[in-house]
Design a protein around this motif. Structure first.
Motif, mmCIF file in Angstrom:
data_model
loop_
_atom_site.group_PDB
_atom_site.id
_atom_site.type_symbol
_atom_site.label_atom_id
_atom_site.label_comp_id
_atom_site.label_asym_id
_atom_site.label_seq_id
_atom_site.Cartn_x
_atom_site.Cartn_y
_atom_site.Cartn_z
ATOM 1 N N GLN A 44 0.830 -1.203 0.000
ATOM 2 C CA GLN A 44 0.000 0.000 0.000
ATOM 3 C C GLN A 44 0.867 1.257 0.000
ATOM 4 O OE1 GLN A 44 -2.395 -0.702 3.489
ATOM 5 N NE2 GLN A 44 -4.100 -1.526 2.294
ATOM 6 N N ALA A 45 1.928 1.243 0.797
ATOM 7 C CA ALA A 45 2.818 2.400 0.857
ATOM 8 C C ALA A 45 3.495 2.627 -0.487
ATOM 9 C CB ALA A 45 3.871 2.188 1.949
ATOM 10 N N ALA A 46 3.940 1.558 -1.116
ATOM 11 C CA ALA A 46 4.603 1.673 -2.419
ATOM 12 C C ALA A 46 3.633 2.215 -3.464
ATOM 13 C CB ALA A 46 5.150 0.310 -2.848
ATOM 14 N N ALA A 47 2.406 1.722 -3.469
ATOM 15 C CA ALA A 47 1.408 2.186 -4.425
ATOM 16 C C ALA A 47 1.083 3.660 -4.209
ATOM 17 C CB ALA A 47 0.138 1.343 -4.313
ATOM 18 N N ALA A 48 0.975 4.071 -2.956
ATOM 19 C CA ALA A 48 0.673 5.474 -2.658
ATOM 20 C C ALA A 48 1.785 6.388 -3.153
ATOM 21 C CB ALA A 48 0.460 5.643 -1.157
ATOM 22 N N LEU A 49 3.015 5.983 -2.958
ATOM 23 C CA LEU A 49 4.144 6.792 -3.423
ATOM 24 C C LEU A 49 4.187 6.844 -4.949
ATOM 25 C CD1 LEU A 49 6.818 5.519 -0.885
ATOM 26 C CD2 LEU A 49 5.954 7.865 -1.046
ATOM 27 N N ALA A 50 3.980 5.697 -5.598
ATOM 28 C CA ALA A 50 4.024 5.647 -7.065
ATOM 29 C C ALA A 50 2.905 6.472 -7.687
ATOM 30 C CB ALA A 50 3.945 4.204 -7.544
ATOM 31 N N SER A 51 1.759 6.533 -7.011
ATOM 32 C CA SER A 51 0.618 7.277 -7.566
ATOM 33 C C SER A 51 0.858 8.772 -7.562
ATOM 34 C CB SER A 51 -0.653 6.961 -6.768
ATOM 35 O OG SER A 51 -0.602 7.535 -5.472
ATOM 36 N N GLY A 53 4.323 10.094 -7.543
ATOM 37 C CA GLY A 53 5.603 10.468 -8.142
ATOM 38 C C GLY A 53 6.212 9.423 -9.038
ATOM 39 N N GLY A 54 5.423 8.428 -9.441
ATOM 40 C CA GLY A 54 5.953 7.387 -10.304
ATOM 41 C C GLY A 54 6.852 6.424 -9.554
ATOM 42 N N VAL A 55 7.435 5.500 -10.279
ATOM 43 C CA VAL A 55 8.300 4.506 -9.663
ATOM 44 C C VAL A 55 9.524 5.155 -9.021
ATOM 45 C CG1 VAL A 55 9.786 2.513 -10.159
ATOM 46 C CG2 VAL A 55 7.513 2.629 -11.134
ATOM 47 N N GLU A 56 9.941 6.315 -9.564
ATOM 48 C CA GLU A 56 11.085 7.001 -8.986
ATOM 49 C C GLU A 56 10.848 7.368 -7.529
ATOM 50 O OE1 GLU A 56 9.587 7.792 -11.777
ATOM 51 O OE2 GLU A 56 11.062 7.191 -13.277
ATOM 52 N N ALA A 57 9.585 7.586 -7.167
ATOM 53 C CA ALA A 57 9.258 7.941 -5.779
ATOM 54 C C ALA A 57 9.258 6.733 -4.860
ATOM 55 C CB ALA A 57 7.891 8.628 -5.724
ATOM 56 N N MET A 58 9.309 5.528 -5.438
ATOM 57 C CA MET A 58 9.284 4.313 -4.633
ATOM 58 C C MET A 58 10.683 3.944 -4.150
ATOM 59 S SD MET A 58 6.555 1.915 -6.739
ATOM 60 C CE MET A 58 7.229 0.431 -6.008
ATOM 61 N N GLN A 59 11.346 4.879 -3.504
ATOM 62 C CA GLN A 59 12.644 4.573 -2.916
ATOM 63 C C GLN A 59 12.441 3.618 -1.735
ATOM 64 O OE1 GLN A 59 15.463 5.585 -4.384
ATOM 65 N NE2 GLN A 59 14.119 6.521 -5.916
ATOM 66 N N MET A 60 13.275 2.623 -1.657
ATOM 67 C CA MET A 60 13.050 1.572 -0.658
ATOM 68 C C MET A 60 13.008 2.139 0.765
ATOM 69 S SD MET A 60 12.620 -1.108 -2.498
ATOM 70 C CE MET A 60 13.043 -2.741 -1.836
ATOM 71 N N ARG A 61 13.886 3.057 1.072
ATOM 72 C CA ARG A 61 13.884 3.628 2.425
ATOM 73 C C ARG A 61 12.591 4.410 2.681
ATOM 74 N NH1 ARG A 61 17.650 4.143 6.097
ATOM 75 N NH2 ARG A 61 19.287 3.513 4.627
ATOM 76 N N THR A 62 12.123 5.137 1.666
ATOM 77 C CA THR A 62 10.888 5.914 1.820
ATOM 78 C C THR A 62 9.689 4.982 1.989
ATOM 79 O OG1 THR A 62 11.830 7.618 0.380
ATOM 80 C CG2 THR A 62 9.483 7.739 0.802
ATOM 81 N N VAL A 63 9.663 3.904 1.224
ATOM 82 C CA VAL A 63 8.581 2.921 1.358
ATOM 83 C C VAL A 63 8.587 2.339 2.762
ATOM 84 C CG1 VAL A 63 7.708 0.687 0.575
ATOM 85 C CG2 VAL A 63 8.533 2.356 -1.101
ATOM 86 N N GLY A 72 15.519 -3.304 6.704
ATOM 87 C CA GLY A 72 15.892 -4.716 6.553
ATOM 88 C C GLY A 72 14.671 -5.614 6.387
ATOM 89 N N THR A 73 13.602 -5.280 7.094
ATOM 90 C CA THR A 73 12.357 -6.044 6.961
ATOM 91 C C THR A 73 11.801 -5.911 5.551
ATOM 92 O OG1 THR A 73 11.821 -5.708 9.299
ATOM 93 C CG2 THR A 73 9.993 -6.294 7.833
ATOM 94 N N LEU A 74 11.830 -4.699 5.010
ATOM 95 C CA LEU A 74 11.345 -4.482 3.648
ATOM 96 C C LEU A 74 12.119 -5.339 2.653
ATOM 97 C CD1 LEU A 74 9.795 -2.991 1.416
ATOM 98 C CD2 LEU A 74 11.467 -1.140 1.600
ATOM 99 N N VAL A 85 7.308 -3.529 -7.361
ATOM 100 C CA VAL A 85 6.414 -3.137 -8.454
ATOM 101 C C VAL A 85 5.527 -4.317 -8.850
ATOM 102 C CG1 VAL A 85 6.319 -2.502 -10.901
ATOM 103 C CG2 VAL A 85 7.887 -1.314 -9.364
ATOM 104 N N VAL A 86 6.128 -5.492 -8.975
ATOM 105 C CA VAL A 86 5.363 -6.687 -9.340
ATOM 106 C C VAL A 86 4.274 -6.964 -8.305
ATOM 107 C CG1 VAL A 86 5.515 -9.197 -9.614
ATOM 108 C CG2 VAL A 86 7.214 -7.730 -10.687
ATOM 109 N N ALA A 87 4.593 -6.761 -7.024
ATOM 110 C CA ALA A 87 3.605 -6.989 -5.967
ATOM 111 C C ALA A 87 2.446 -6.004 -6.071
ATOM 112 C CB ALA A 87 4.269 -6.885 -4.596
ATOM 113 N N VAL A 88 2.748 -4.742 -6.379
ATOM 114 C CA VAL A 88 1.684 -3.739 -6.537
ATOM 115 C C VAL A 88 0.779 -4.113 -7.706
ATOM 116 C CG1 VAL A 88 1.182 -1.323 -7.047
ATOM 117 C CG2 VAL A 88 3.044 -1.900 -5.478
ATOM 118 N N VAL A 89 1.380 -4.548 -8.807
ATOM 119 C CA VAL A 89 0.597 -4.977 -9.965
ATOM 120 C C VAL A 89 -0.276 -6.174 -9.591
ATOM 121 C CG1 VAL A 89 0.723 -5.982 -12.269
ATOM 122 C CG2 VAL A 89 2.225 -4.103 -11.648
ATOM 123 N N GLY A 90 0.294 -7.107 -8.833
ATOM 124 C CA GLY A 90 -0.484 -8.267 -8.400
ATOM 125 C C GLY A 90 -1.699 -7.869 -7.582
ATOM 126 N N GLU A 91 -1.526 -6.862 -6.728
ATOM 127 C CA GLU A 91 -2.655 -6.369 -5.937
ATOM 128 C C GLU A 91 -3.737 -5.779 -6.836
ATOM 129 O OE1 GLU A 91 -3.281 -5.732 -2.334
ATOM 130 O OE2 GLU A 91 -1.990 -7.490 -2.202
#
Length: 216
Positions: A44-51, A53-63, A72-74, A85-91
């Motif tokens: 959900q966090a990754a999708a919110a960021l991508a919506s 600022g695009g995939v560029e906004a999906m920085q792992m630390r920010t997610v 480390g958990t991420l 990205v694949v997980a967001v598409v799957g959702e």
């Protein structure tokens, strides 16, 4: 199709305490449920960021920060950004399939039912055009195997059959449904670029479906 982050509230903090290991009365461990919830928060966090600022906004630390999990958990859940990205598409596909289960296509022909599904997916994705653009462009450029094309092809084959018992689709049937799925992705990109209207996409998909799905 509602995007997976639509109802996300402020995420709780990451908890990996000892209580997660206690089994529940249903036989499933609290750990398993907590892991599922944590994974969902991350997606959900990754999708919110991508919506926004695009995939560029999906920085792992920010997610990780937005999801309330340790970095480390991420990485244990998603070793790379493309895995995320694949997980967001799957959702997104899960949500589409749930929508179809609740309200199956009512058209009388395989082509009509396929058009219904693809245009329903188009409407859902275009509610978050930046997310749609980010996801589709990333999948096209992906160097890892993604389930998007295969799942959309399988979905088109299923709605074409309209619940009827059928044998395993032939190579030709699978190829034709896959071709229609690819045409839809191309048309959706053209719409995101401002080169197609919704009505133009629908007409092109109708023509393609009427030609490709006559053998289904």
């Amino acid at each position: 199709m509602r995007t997976p982050h639509a109802a996300a509230a402020a995420p709780p903090s990451d908890t990996e305490g000892t209580m997660e290991s206690h089994p529940t009365s249903g036989g499933h461990s609290v750990r398993t449920r907590s892991q599922h919830q944590r994974r969902k928060r991350i997606v959900q966090a990754a999708a919110a960021l991508a919506s926004r600022g695009g995939v560029e906004a999906m920085q792992m630390r920010t997610v990780a920060e937005r999801a309330g999990v340790a970095l480390g958990t991420l990485y244990r859940y998603f070793p790379s950004k493309m895995d995320l990205v694949v997980a967001v598409v799957g959702e997104e596909i899960d949500l589409l399939e749930s929508s179809i289960e609740r309200r199956p296509p009512s058209a009388s022909t395989p082509a009509g039912r396929a058009v219904d599904v693809l245009m329903r997916a188009t409407r859902g994705l275009m509610r978050e055009p930046e997310l749609a653009d980010a996801l589709i462009r990333s999948l096209i450029l992906a160097e890892v195997e993604t389930p998007f094309g295969d799942r959309m092809t399988d979905l088109l084959l299923r709605v074409s059959a309209d619940g009827a018992a059928r044998e395993q689709p032939s190579e030709e049937q699978t190829a034709l449904a896959g071709s229609l799925s690819s045409i839809w992705v191309h048309e959706l990109l053209e719409m995101l670029r401002g080169r197609r209207t919704y009505e133009q996409i629908q007409r092109r998909i109708e023509i393609a479906a009427s030609r490709l799905l006559t053998v289904l």
